[in-house]
Write a protein that holds these residues in place. Structure first.
Motif, short mmCIF file in Angstrom:
data_model
loop_
_atom_site.label_atom_id
_atom_site.label_comp_id
_atom_site.label_asym_id
_atom_site.label_seq_id
_atom_site.Cartn_x
_atom_site.Cartn_y
_atom_site.Cartn_z
N ASP A 67 -10.78 -6.93 5.12
CA ASP A 67 -11.16 -6.24 4.21
C ASP A 67 -10.49 -6.35 2.97
O ASP A 67 -9.43 -5.60 2.87
CB ASP A 67 -11.56 -4.85 4.77
N ARG A 68 -10.86 -7.12 2.04
CA ARG A 68 -9.94 -7.52 0.86
C ARG A 68 -9.74 -6.17 -0.11
O ARG A 68 -8.92 -6.00 -0.75
CB ARG A 68 -10.54 -8.34 -0.01
N PRO B 280 -2.38 -14.28 -3.75
CA PRO B 280 -2.24 -13.22 -4.81
C PRO B 280 -3.45 -12.42 -4.79
O PRO B 280 -3.42 -11.30 -5.23
CB PRO B 280 -1.98 -13.82 -6.04
N ASP B 281 -4.45 -12.98 -4.58
CA ASP B 281 -5.72 -12.22 -4.55
C ASP B 281 -6.12 -11.55 -3.36
O ASP B 281 -7.29 -11.04 -2.87
CB ASP B 281 -6.90 -12.96 -5.00
N GLY B 282 -5.23 -11.53 -2.33
CA GLY B 282 -5.52 -10.77 -1.03
C GLY B 282 -6.03 -11.60 0.12
O GLY B 282 -6.50 -11.09 1.01
N GLY B 283 -6.07 -12.94 0.02
CA GLY B 283 -6.60 -13.78 0.95
C GLY B 283 -5.32 -14.33 1.84
O GLY B 283 -4.45 -13.93 1.77
#
Length: 607
Positions: free
Chosen positions: A145-146, A247-250
């Motif tokens: 869940d990003r 960096p984008d939470g992936g």
């Protein structure tokens, strides 16, 4: 009573902490109990485990010292097989997964502290109900869940419920390493381990349902089926290893799904080594019990008068065969332990490489087959006494049964190894022509015959696979009719290694008289291998019918020569009565045990 002989067959020889470890596992807490319910047996296992906790180095320290770890685990297997199993899962699998894939992260330290102090017991949750040991088919989901950075752990259908992990007993806090497929939107990153709390001292976290499985034969533990329903777990639960957060939470993983699964399952090699050491240990323990019992158990007949049953040829053939098999397995396992603890050398089969992983798997599978045969033979040859749990033989057989499917089914390991050998992965078959057999009882001959059999099986398998390829068969059909041949090749490979290890270990016994006895035991083992594969050698034209006829009388001669030495040999294993805890090993020992621990004094000692 402890042995003092210094050679490769002495259990734990060279370990400076050997006496201390024996003292711990000889404590009265480890005396066998009878009349307990299944739940009471499981609770006793964890009581023993937690009693050991402050008296042993913590799990993380043991993992850093594999020799000490294996010494503890193989002694635990002799004293209490269920404690061995729980300790192996706790240390070699659960704690090790956090250490191996956690990369020393500080946010994992609280989990490791709980495991090191045994405030919680560690478990590994991998296998799923609908697919057995096929870990390629793991379907439990951990969806990223990003928005929150959390994972949502979920069981998508009943077939994906987790099967067999030891998590069902109330009152024992558990930390689980759960294997699940990491999903990020439409991307499937493959199977990763996640650490989470599965059971508090009382009850389980929301969204987790744990169902107790029925009782098992021979190995009581709180096995379970687990189902997850939208369980939210924090970001740090992911043991991401070489994968990294973007960096984008992936997530980005350099390995990809296929190699990630292989990497995630690598911790099982620790369990293979631990299992092999334990199986060799209980093989020695079982044969020590049975041989000592047969040496003092008396029989009377019209033609023989009163004699110990060990003087009769049928008993000798069964127990000496079991003794030879246990010692050969020990020699193989000791070689594997040296490779595992100090992986150096030029031989890829015994140095840290992909080949070592294959070899360890085969050693585990081989030790398992041997332990089951040895414990079964020892139980049957101990008569009705072998049935009683207090006499330990049935308990050891239960461990051999349980460890066959544990951490990778033995047959699947052999099948996979057969494929790997056929494809030449870190392997060249023995380069040996057609042997000329002049003396069937020459160790050089035994090695040549074993090497020739392995080479011929490899030639046949690779030839048949090449024919299948030219005919356009798909991989499934190409292999399906050749799985038995692949397994036969894998068995021949590990049997050759076992024979080599046994010959070399016996030759290293320093005392001439004892060395001669061990060499006769090697001859027994080699002769039984020849007898097992006799039809193959005859059809290959390697042996003649006249040579085959020399086998039965030679076993009688070997039995005559071994009889004066077998009790001394089993005593050299260094297994004191207080560790074996079996009334069969000493007719006087039963009198020191409480009556509640035995079926009845008369029913476990035979005069």
């Amino acid at each position: 009573m402890t042995g003092t002989t210094s050679h490769a067959f002495v259990h734990g020889h060279g370990d400076p902490n050997r006496a201390e470890i024996l003292g711990l596992f000889s404590h009265e807490l480890f005396r066998p109990r009878t009349g307990q319910t299944h739940a009471e047996q499981c609770r006793l296992t964890y009581e023993r485990l937690r009693w050991l906790g402050p008296r042993l180095p913590p799990a993380t320290e043991l993992l850093a010292n594999p020799r000490a770890l294996l010494g503890v685990l193989e002694t635990a297997a002799v004293a209490s097989p269920s404690v061995f199993l729980a300790m192996t899962i706790h240390c070699c699998l659960s704690t090790n997964a956090i250490v191996e894939y956690g990369g020393g992260r500080r946010d994992l330290a609280p989990w490791l502290t709980e495991l090191d102090t045994m405030a919680s017991i560690g478990t590994l949750v991998v296998t799923e109900l609908g697919h057995g040991n096929s870990h390629l088919a793991i379907r439990t989901e951990a969806r990223l869940d990003r928005g929150t950075g959390e994972f949502v752990l979920h069981t998508p259908d009943p077939a994906a419920r987790k099967f067999m992990s030891n998590n069902s007993l109330d009152g024992v806090p558990k930390i689980g390493v759960v294997y699940a497929r990491l999903l990020d939107g439409d991307t499937d990153h493959g199977v990763f381990p996640f650490v989470l709390r599965l059971r508090r001292e009382h009850g389980v976290p929301d969204g987790i349902r744990i169902h107790a499985l029925p009782e098992t034969w021979g190995m009581p533990l709180d096995y379970s089926v687990i189902e997850f329903t939208q369980v939210r777990i924090p970001r740090y639960s992911l043991l991401h290893d070489s994968a990294a957060w973007t960096p984008d939470g992936g997530i980005v993983d350099p390995l990809g799904p296929a190699l990630r699964l292989k990497r995630s399952l690598a911790v099982r090699e620790n369990a293979w080594m631990a299992s092999a050491a334990a199986l060799a240990a209980v093989s020695r323990a079982a044969v020590a019990i049975a041989v000592r019992h047969a040496a003092h158990r008396l029989s009377r007949s019209r033609f023989s008068g009163e004699r110990a049953v060990l003087e009769f040829r049928p008993q000798q053939h069964a127990l000496f065969g079991a003794l030879a098999a246990a010692c050969a397995s020990t020699a193989l396992v000791e070689r594997a332990k040296r490779a595992w603890c100090d992986p150096v050398g030029d031989d890829p089969l015994w140095s840290r490489s992909a080949a070592l992983g294959r070899t360890l798997g085969l050693v585990k599978a081989s030790a398992c087959h041997t332990a089951y045969r040895v414990t079964e033979t020892c139980g049957l040859r101990s008569g009705a006494h072998g049935m009683f749990l207090a006499n330990r033989l049935a308990e050891y057989q239960g461990l051999a049964h349980m460890l066959n499917p544990a951490a990778g089914d033995g047959r699947l390991i052999e099948l996979d190894a057969g494929r790997s050998l056929a494809e030449g992965e870190h392997y060249r078959p023995p380069q040996l022509g057609h042997p000329v057999v002049r003396d069937l009882w020459d160790p050089v001959c035994w090695r040549e015959l074993a090497a020739y059999r392995e080479r011929r099986l490899h030639e046949r398998l690779t030839r048949e696979l090449e024919v299948a390829r030219r005919r356009g068969q798909d991989p499934f059909h190409a292999w399906n009719n050749r799985l038995a041949l692949g397994r036969e090749l894998a068995a021949a490979h590990v049997r050759r290694l076992e024979l080599d290890c046994f010959i070399e270990a016996a030759a290293a016994v320093p005392d001439h008289r004892r060395r001669a006895a061990w060499e006769r035991l090697v001859a027994w083992f080699a002769g039984e291998r020849l007898r097992t594969d006799l039809a193959w050698y005859l059809t290959e034209g390697v042996l003649t019918a006249d040579q085959a006829r020399t086998l039965p009388p030679r076993f009688d001669l070997l039995a005559e020569e071994l009889l004066p030495h077998v009790v001394e040999i089993v005593e050299s294993f260094g297994l004191p009565d207080e560790l074996l805890n079996s009334p069969l090993v000493n007719p006087q020992y039963a009198k020191t045990c409480g009556e509640a621990d035995l079926p009845a004094a008369a029913s476990v000692t035979c005069k």
